[in-house]
Design an enzyme around this catalytic site. Sequence first.
Site, PDB file in Angstrom:
ATOM      1  CB  SER A  71      17.401 -26.660 -47.667  1.00 59.16           C
ATOM      2  OG  SER A  71      17.159 -25.881 -46.528  1.00 59.16           O
TER       3      SER A  71
HETATM    4  N1  SAH Z   1      19.698 -26.270 -42.237  1.00 59.63           N
HETATM    5  C1  SAH Z   1      18.647 -27.175 -41.839  1.00 59.63           C
HETATM    6  C2  SAH Z   1      17.321 -26.691 -42.364  1.00 59.63           C
HETATM    7  C3  SAH Z   1      16.254 -26.799 -41.355  1.00 59.63           C
HETATM    8  S1  SAH Z   1      14.799 -25.868 -41.699  1.00 59.63           S
HETATM    9  C4  SAH Z   1      18.959 -28.587 -42.304  1.00 59.63           C
HETATM   10  O1  SAH Z   1      19.976 -28.769 -42.983  1.00 59.63           O
HETATM   11  O2  SAH Z   1      18.232 -29.520 -41.960  1.00 59.63           O
HETATM   12  C5  SAH Z   1      15.024 -24.435 -40.709  1.00 59.63           C
HETATM   13  C6  SAH Z   1      15.218 -24.646 -39.244  1.00 59.63           C
HETATM   14  O3  SAH Z   1      15.196 -23.361 -38.636  1.00 59.63           O
HETATM   15  C7  SAH Z   1      14.128 -25.462 -38.544  1.00 59.63           C
HETATM   16  O4  SAH Z   1      14.716 -26.532 -37.869  1.00 59.63           O
HETATM   17  C8  SAH Z   1      13.502 -24.465 -37.564  1.00 59.63           C
HETATM   18  O5  SAH Z   1      13.098 -25.044 -36.348  1.00 59.63           O
HETATM   19  C9  SAH Z   1      14.642 -23.495 -37.352  1.00 59.63           C
HETATM   20  N2  SAH Z   1      14.238 -22.184 -36.848  1.00 59.63           N
HETATM   21  C10 SAH Z   1      13.157 -21.419 -37.181  1.00 59.63           C
HETATM   22  N3  SAH Z   1      13.152 -20.278 -36.487  1.00 59.63           N
HETATM   23  C11 SAH Z   1      14.258 -20.304 -35.687  1.00 59.63           C
HETATM   24  C12 SAH Z   1      14.797 -19.419 -34.709  1.00 59.63           C
HETATM   25  N4  SAH Z   1      14.226 -18.245 -34.410  1.00 59.63           N
HETATM   26  N5  SAH Z   1      15.938 -19.777 -34.079  1.00 59.63           N
HETATM   27  C13 SAH Z   1      16.552 -20.946 -34.346  1.00 59.63           C
HETATM   28  N6  SAH Z   1      16.091 -21.836 -35.250  1.00 59.63           N
HETATM   29  C14 SAH Z   1      14.953 -21.518 -35.910  1.00 59.63           C
END
Ligand code: SAH
Length: 222
Positions: A71
């Site tokens: 993000s």
């Molecule tokens: N906070 C992260 C943002 C990553 S984007 C950062 O700082 O990099 C969102 C993340 O949520 C992705 O890695 C995706 O794989 C994860 N995600 C999506 N659905 C999910 C679920 N049901 N359980 C766990 N993670 C999930």
Amino acid sequence: MVSKIHLDGIGMTSMRTRNRLITRLREQGIVNEDVLDVITATPRHLFVDEALAHRAYEDDALPIGHNQTLSRPYIVAKMTELLLEKGTPKRVLEVGTGSGYQMSILAQLVDELYSVERIKPLLDKARQRARMLKLNNVRFQHADGGFGWPQQGPYDAILSAAAPRQVPEELLEQLAIGGRLIMPIGDARQQQLIVIDKTQEGLHEQVIEAVNFVPLLAGRIG
Ligand code: SAH
């Protein structure tokens, strides 16, 4: 215990780039100095591929592989500020570890962090980064975070970086009384960042602003 990253040994150029980002975050309304200090100290370039490192201190989302994105700093700052608004939460659940950038910001501001990711290779890398940065108040789990992490709850705060269409019941159940949930809700066309406070009397929801997150998906990968 809260872990802290120290700024020792960071060069002048890098400090200037980071200060520029902080100025931009202030212009967009971020006021919590603890959040701004932690963002200044945290090496965001270590959370993306080397080829993208030169863009790490711009206020942009960046790709982290597997169709996922880190993000933009503004939204990380905003969500963290909302998480700290009513005092420092002790136990926090993060859904969607991704690169581990938001994880490393939270680890420096709360006592205990529990972070869940469904894509194993992303989780493994985030775990290595936590080790390298000596953030030792974080525990990770490879799981579908839509179900939370019930064994470690209840949580004083829950933060999700992936958007479901509706708030998962399980997450509300794992929220302590007095706790706060912060997450995007919606589909690919339209999402809102919402905050839900759980009180003795029930749930109180606020809509913060329109956002654009990856979807919360079911099941585990890898
Ligand atoms: N906070 C992260 C943002 C990553 S984007 C950062 O700082 O990099 C969102 C993340 O949520 C992705 O890695 C995706 O794989 C994860 N995600 C999506 N659905 C999910 C679920 N049901 N359980 C766990 N993670 C999930």
